[in-house]
Write an enzyme that holds these catalytic residues in place. Structure first.
Site, PDB file in Angstrom:
ATOM      1  N   HIS A 307       0.877  -1.190   0.000  1.00  0.00           N
ATOM      2  CA  HIS A 307       0.000   0.000   0.000  1.00  0.00           C
ATOM      3  C   HIS A 307       0.910   1.236   0.000  1.00  0.00           C
ATOM      4  CE1 HIS A 307      -3.562   2.284   0.565  1.00  0.00           C
ATOM      5  NE2 HIS A 307      -3.914   1.954   1.806  1.00  0.00           N
ATOM      6  N   HIS A 346      -2.226  -2.134  -9.717  1.00  0.00           N
ATOM      7  CA  HIS A 346      -3.244  -1.602  -8.821  1.00  0.00           C
ATOM      8  C   HIS A 346      -4.457  -2.529  -8.833  1.00  0.00           C
ATOM      9  CE1 HIS A 346      -5.945   1.280  -6.919  1.00  0.00           C
ATOM     10  NE2 HIS A 346      -4.833   1.827  -6.465  1.00  0.00           N
ATOM     11  N   ASP A 404       2.746   5.622  -6.412  1.00  0.00           N
ATOM     12  CA  ASP A 404       3.986   5.517  -5.644  1.00  0.00           C
ATOM     13  C   ASP A 404       5.248   5.491  -6.510  1.00  0.00           C
ATOM     14  OD1 ASP A 404       2.835   5.474  -3.097  1.00  0.00           O
ATOM     15  OD2 ASP A 404       2.256   3.388  -3.350  1.00  0.00           O
TER      16      ASP A 404
HETATM   17  N1  CMC Z   1       4.754  -6.314 -10.681  1.00  0.00           N
HETATM   18  C1  CMC Z   1       4.619  -7.456 -11.362  1.00  0.00           C
HETATM   19  N2  CMC Z   1       3.449  -8.118 -11.478  1.00  0.00           N
HETATM   20  C2  CMC Z   1       2.388  -7.573 -10.889  1.00  0.00           C
HETATM   21  C3  CMC Z   1       2.449  -6.374 -10.172  1.00  0.00           C
HETATM   22  C4  CMC Z   1       3.702  -5.745 -10.078  1.00  0.00           C
HETATM   23  N3  CMC Z   1       3.845  -4.601  -9.412  1.00  0.00           N
HETATM   24  N4  CMC Z   1       1.239  -6.075  -9.687  1.00  0.00           N
HETATM   25  C5  CMC Z   1       0.429  -7.045 -10.083  1.00  0.00           C
HETATM   26  N5  CMC Z   1       1.116  -7.973 -10.801  1.00  0.00           N
HETATM   27  C6  CMC Z   1       0.583  -9.193 -11.424  1.00  0.00           C
HETATM   28  C7  CMC Z   1       0.563 -10.312 -10.380  1.00  0.00           C
HETATM   29  O1  CMC Z   1       1.751 -11.030 -10.362  1.00  0.00           O
HETATM   30  C8  CMC Z   1      -0.620 -11.098 -10.829  1.00  0.00           C
HETATM   31  O2  CMC Z   1      -0.230 -11.891 -11.921  1.00  0.00           O
HETATM   32  P1  CMC Z   1      -0.861 -13.361 -12.173  1.00  0.00           P
HETATM   33  O3  CMC Z   1      -2.301 -13.107 -12.463  1.00  0.00           O
HETATM   34  O4  CMC Z   1      -0.087 -13.879 -13.315  1.00  0.00           O
HETATM   35  O5  CMC Z   1      -0.654 -14.110 -10.893  1.00  0.00           O
HETATM   36  C9  CMC Z   1      -1.599 -10.052 -11.361  1.00  0.00           C
HETATM   37  O6  CMC Z   1      -0.777  -8.973 -11.769  1.00  0.00           O
HETATM   38  C10 CMC Z   1      -2.588  -9.571 -10.314  1.00  0.00           C
HETATM   39  O7  CMC Z   1      -1.834  -9.159  -9.168  1.00  0.00           O
HETATM   40  P2  CMC Z   1      -2.389  -9.158  -7.705  1.00  0.00           P
HETATM   41  O8  CMC Z   1      -1.254  -9.070  -6.760  1.00  0.00           O
HETATM   42  O9  CMC Z   1      -3.357 -10.281  -7.516  1.00  0.00           O
HETATM   43  O10 CMC Z   1      -3.197  -7.818  -7.714  1.00  0.00           O
HETATM   44  P3  CMC Z   1      -3.849  -7.150  -6.451  1.00  0.00           P
HETATM   45  O11 CMC Z   1      -5.003  -6.382  -6.960  1.00  0.00           O
HETATM   46  O12 CMC Z   1      -4.117  -8.124  -5.381  1.00  0.00           O
HETATM   47  O13 CMC Z   1      -2.688  -6.193  -5.914  1.00  0.00           O
HETATM   48  C11 CMC Z   1      -1.175  -4.412  -5.743  1.00  0.00           C
HETATM   49  C12 CMC Z   1      -2.558  -4.835  -6.219  1.00  0.00           C
HETATM   50  C13 CMC Z   1      -1.090  -2.909  -5.802  1.00  0.00           C
HETATM   51  C14 CMC Z   1      -0.994  -4.856  -4.290  1.00  0.00           C
HETATM   52  C15 CMC Z   1      -0.094  -5.042  -6.653  1.00  0.00           C
HETATM   53  O14 CMC Z   1      -0.240  -4.549  -7.959  1.00  0.00           O
HETATM   54  C16 CMC Z   1       1.310  -4.826  -6.119  1.00  0.00           C
HETATM   55  O15 CMC Z   1       1.758  -5.596  -5.268  1.00  0.00           O
HETATM   56  N6  CMC Z   1       2.035  -3.785  -6.630  1.00  0.00           N
HETATM   57  C17 CMC Z   1       3.355  -3.466  -6.124  1.00  0.00           C
HETATM   58  C18 CMC Z   1       3.248  -2.682  -4.813  1.00  0.00           C
HETATM   59  C19 CMC Z   1       2.770  -1.275  -5.054  1.00  0.00           C
HETATM   60  O16 CMC Z   1       3.257  -0.557  -5.902  1.00  0.00           O
HETATM   61  N7  CMC Z   1       1.786  -0.850  -4.235  1.00  0.00           N
HETATM   62  C20 CMC Z   1       1.222   0.488  -4.292  1.00  0.00           C
HETATM   63  C21 CMC Z   1      -0.186   0.469  -4.792  1.00  0.00           C
HETATM   64  S1  CMC Z   1      -0.822   2.070  -5.298  1.00  0.00           S
HETATM   65  C22 CMC Z   1      -0.863   3.012  -3.873  1.00  0.00           C
HETATM   66  C23 CMC Z   1      -1.821   2.533  -2.881  1.00  0.00           C
HETATM   67  O17 CMC Z   1      -3.025   2.536  -3.101  1.00  0.00           O
HETATM   68  O18 CMC Z   1      -1.353   2.149  -1.814  1.00  0.00           O
END
Ligand code: CMC
Length: 474
Positions: A307, A346, A404
């Site tokens: 987050h 996201h 971020d």
């Molecule tokens: N890098 C590589 N792959 C990614 C990323 C990433 N940053 N984000 C998502 N994916 C892929 C993930 O591996 C998955 O692939 P597959 O379907 O093949 O398993 C797919 O996309 C869905 O990912 P998820 O983790 O299930 O998505 P989520 O909605 O649960 O998580 C998230 C959203 C923001 C936690 C995630 O994108 C992430 O971990 N990003 C990196 C951390 C980050 O930058 N966080 C800040 C978010 S924006 C500010 C805020 O609101 O806090």
């Protein structure tokens, strides 16, 4: 002169909006932008993906269009023409303030920025060995005693309504029927403390919201100074919220451009739908705890690297990559290891995050206008990494830079130390957290989802041999 210099920032935002219009198409999503008819019909994924928790007029994130709206206003317009103070008022009260409303709101913010007891208490804590977010959380909770009569013996909330509707006395464990109306209200009929002076208020309601929005910036400033081995700096009542924040953290009064950039960053982070920290804040408030304790939970939720904590992680990642020539090989290796790339992806956006559309050009502007060699390298690495990620994960999975990705470079150029990137996010989000709590409490119902039990039944209890021996000894 001030106007000429900050005009460039406005132009960058207007250009970012034009680019967003050109590059992203999408519609209003009827599933997420219409009145809720309870019980609601929605498809829920893990992590409550797609779940509808409430109705709200405060803000809307259109993930396919890459659009962010606060109370009906587009985020690009607010960044270009408004201020954090105005936006906070808008989020809390639903309309932009009139001139007299804004000036009395500003007066309150100035008054509430003064939190000597909280800072005194904080100084007795091992702030230098705590994480900045843990210290911010503690300070926010100490603020509860600064200006409220919470916990004083004279503070007697009328809990009669609440008691008849607590978790044990209503059938929570039933199939949801969809209640049309509020089940219980927030501490209605609180008796004012006999001892309470005019400047004391209950730990909920709009004065508490103003107190938190303003005071949390002083907590952040004090924590930053203590962690750097200095004494906290008193705020300057002549400065804006954004300028004071930079001043209290760095000890230097910002230039007009620095102030304007911080103001835009605060506006961009002020609200963002039912994200994890907002939900955490609302869950706590829905129990009829108070806004101070609720916001402490928001800060805790925001601190995680998935987050708000991602902004600090981005800078560490860029430093680890080290140079533009390493980007391709670093990225290939990270993908092979299925590493998450910090600052990308996201839960809601499948398009470029509009907040990153503003922060990217702001980072570039600040770096070009006076960034040091380190800042220049970080920006070039970031831009090269963005290209790699968009050309692979962008088209395939809708993964683009999020808020971020560039904010850390922006804050570094403003002289903010990396461990204060996430606290700044919290200082800004205080506006959205408090606004959403106030809105939800008008029709409060305690949050209480269910888990699907997949454990076993009918296991027979057998006393362990160890426990037996202990009992015999006694
Ligand atoms: N890098 C590589 N792959 C990614 C990323 C990433 N940053 N984000 C998502 N994916 C892929 C993930 O591996 C998955 O692939 P597959 O379907 O093949 O398993 C797919 O996309 C869905 O990912 P998820 O983790 O299930 O998505 P989520 O909605 O649960 O998580 C998230 C959203 C923001 C936690 C995630 O994108 C992430 O971990 N990003 C990196 C951390 C980050 O930058 N966080 C800040 C978010 S924006 C500010 C805020 O609101 O806090």
């Amino acid at each position: 002169m001030k106007h000429v210099k900050t005009k460039k920032i406005t132009k960058l935002i207007v250009d970012a909006e034009k680019k967003a219009h050109k590059e992203t198409k999408g519609d209003i999503e009827p599933a997420f932008a219409a009145p809720v008819k309870w019980p609601v019909d929605c498809v829920v994924g893990p992590g409550l993906e797609g779940a509808i928790a409430c109705e709200s007029k405060i803000g809307y994130v259109n993930g396919s269009k890459g659009e962010l709206i606060y109370q009906g206003y587009n985020i690009f317009d607010l960044c270009a023409y408004s201020t954090f103070e105005e936006v906070s008022y808008l989020l809390l009260h639903g309309n932009l303030p009139t001139k007299p409303q804004l000036s009395s709101f500003n007066e309150k913010l100035i008054e509430y920025r003064n939190i000597p007891n909280t800072i005194g208490t904080l100084m007795g804590f091992p702030i230098r060995t705590m994480s900045a977010m843990a210290a911010l959380r503690a300070g926010t909770n100490f603020m509860r005693y600064e200006c409220t009569y919470a916990d004083s013996p004279d503070y007697i909330p009328d809990r009669s309504k609440i008691i008849s509707a607590d978790e044990d006395s209503i059938p929570m464990e039933t199939i949801p029927m969809g209640e049309e109306h509020a089940i219980y209200e927030f501490k209605k009929g609180v008796k004012e403390s006999k001892d309470a002076g005019l400047d004391l208020h209950p730990p909920e309601g709009y004065p508490a919201c103003y107190h938190l929005i303003s005071g949390v910036s002083s907590v952040a400033g004090a924590v930053a100074r203590i962690r750097q081995g200095f004494l906290p700096i008193a705020f300057d009542p002549e400065l804006s919220h954004a300028a004071n924040l930079i001043y209290m953290i760095t000890g230097k009064k910002p230039t007009p451009v620095e102030e304007r950039v911080m103001d835009v960053a605060l506006i961009l982070h002020a609200d963002h739908g039912m994200n994890a920290s907002t939900f955490a804040t609302m869950v706590v408030a829905s129990t009829l705890s108070d806004i101070y304790l609720a916001m402490g939970s928001g800060i805790a939720a925001l601190s995680g690297p998935l987050h708000g904590g991602a902004n600090e992680e981005v800078l560490k990642m860029l430093e680890e990559i080290g140079s533009v020539s390493n980007v391709a090989s670093w990225y290939k290796h990270a993908r092979a290891k299925k590493k998450k790339i910090m600052g990308f992806g996201h839960r809601v956006y499948r398009a470029y995050d509009p907040r990153a559309r503003v922060l990217g050009p702001l980072a570039e502007h600040l770096v070009n206008e006076g960034g040091d060699a380190q800042a220049k390298t970080m920006l070039s690495i970031a831009k090269a990494l963005e290209k790699e990620v968009i050309s692979t994960l962008g088209a395939k999975k809708g993964i683009f830079p999020n808020v971020d990705f560039y904010s850390g470079i922006v804050y570094s150029c403003l002289g903010i130390p990396p461990d204060f990137f996430t606290p700044i996010f919290a200082v800004s989000r205080a506006a959205g957290w408090t606004a959403r709590v106030m809105e939800y409490l008008k029709h409060n119902r305690i949050f209480r989802p269910r888990a699907m039990y997949v454990g076993s039944f009918d296991r027979k209890y057998k006393q362990s041999a160890g426990k037996d021996k202990k009992l015999k000894k006694k």
